[in-house]
Design an enzyme around this catalytic site. Structure first.
Site, PDB file in Angstrom:
ATOM      1  CG  ASP A 167      -1.921   1.115   1.222  1.00 29.84           C
ATOM      2  OD1 ASP A 167      -2.323   1.569   0.127  1.00 29.84           O
ATOM      3  OD2 ASP A 167      -2.319   1.561   2.315  1.00 29.84           O
ATOM      4  NE  ARG A 212     -11.452  13.001  -7.265  1.00 32.49           N
ATOM      5  CZ  ARG A 212     -12.199  12.546  -6.253  1.00 32.49           C
ATOM      6  NH1 ARG A 212     -13.473  12.240  -6.458  1.00 32.49           N
ATOM      7  NH2 ARG A 212     -11.685  12.387  -5.048  1.00 32.49           N
ATOM      8  CE  LYS A 213     -13.209   5.473 -10.401  1.00 33.89           C
ATOM      9  NZ  LYS A 213     -14.123   4.441 -10.973  1.00 33.89           N
TER      10      LYS A 213
END
Length: 247
Positions: A167, A212-213
């Site tokens: 992450d 926005r991704k």
């Protein structure tokens, strides 16, 4: 206007001691300071302005005595690739530090908080890592050495710690290439356990962006690339710094 902003931030850093209790400031005062810091932040000049406005923050992404010979060898190899458009990214104890006047911002906004992967003072005990990025190739690689406090199965790294470094590394890659983001989805497939104390490569690539991704893929392999430890895909969504700190 910018000169006035520099003067404001410099004064803030000079007269606001680290031990100052933010509760002594009124809500309106804290909100005003945070709004100014966010409004005049310029990502392209983040590091230079942070150093100019405040004392230089500690960079956790540089070698320390806990790094193994293999970790140092990889660090030197990727450092030598600087001429090939690879850049080592600094690593601080809080994300705010990357913004202009971020040292001051950290004193005002939850001053006792620390980044999850940088919350141990003992070097080598937990997450030891550094990240290199290549903007032209839209890739980043994280050199990761797992400390003894990350144990899951006996002698091996906890699955949650593996997901955490994935992450973090994919998020750094997305942020470096697209701007401030937050994780929307993370999908991890574990292939082979990672021995504690070993060094692995966390290789990330920005596959595509849609509005926005940002879609990032990731592989964790042994240092020599012969063994696959995990594969992952991540989806990030762009957000404003103001949103992150509640403005």
């Amino acid at each position: 206007m910018w000169r006035n902003t520099v003067g404001f931030a410099v004064s803030l850093c000079r007269y606001l001691p680290p031990q100052m209790n933010p509760q002594n400031l009124t809500v309106s005062m804290k909100k005003m300071i945070l709004e100014w810091a966010v409004k005049f932040s310029r990502p392209a000049r983040t590091i230079a302005w942070t150093r100019a406005l405040c004392s230089a923050p500690k960079d956790y992404g540089v070698p320390n005595h806990s790094w193994s010979a293999e970790m140092m060898s990889l660090y030197e190899r990727y450092s030598a690739k600087g001429a090939e458009s690879w850049e080592r990214l600094p690593s601080y104890e809080r994300y705010q530090t990357y913004s202009a006047g971020g040292q001051c911002l950290s004193r005002l906004h939850k001053p006792t908080a620390r980044l999850f992967t940088r919350n141990l003072d003992k070097e080598g005990a937990g997450f030891e890592y550094t990240v290199f990025a290549n903007k032209a190739e839209r890739r980043a690689v994280c050199l990761f050495q797992a400390g003894p406090l990350l144990e899951g199965p006996p002698g091996h790294v906890h699955g949650g710690a593996i997901a955490t470094i994935i992450d973090s590394a994919t998020g750094i890659c997305a942020t470096y290439l697209t701007g401030c983001v937050m994780t929307a989805n993370l999908n991890v497939n574990y292939r082979n356990p990672i021995p504690l104390g070993s060094v692995v490569l966390v290789e990330c690539e920005l596959d595509r962006t849609e509005g926005r991704k940002a879609f990032v893929s990731c592989r964790i392999t042994s240092a020599d690339g012969s063994k696959l430890h995990a594969e992952a895909t991540a989806l990030f969504v762009s957000v404003s710094v103001g949103t992150l700190i509640g403005l």
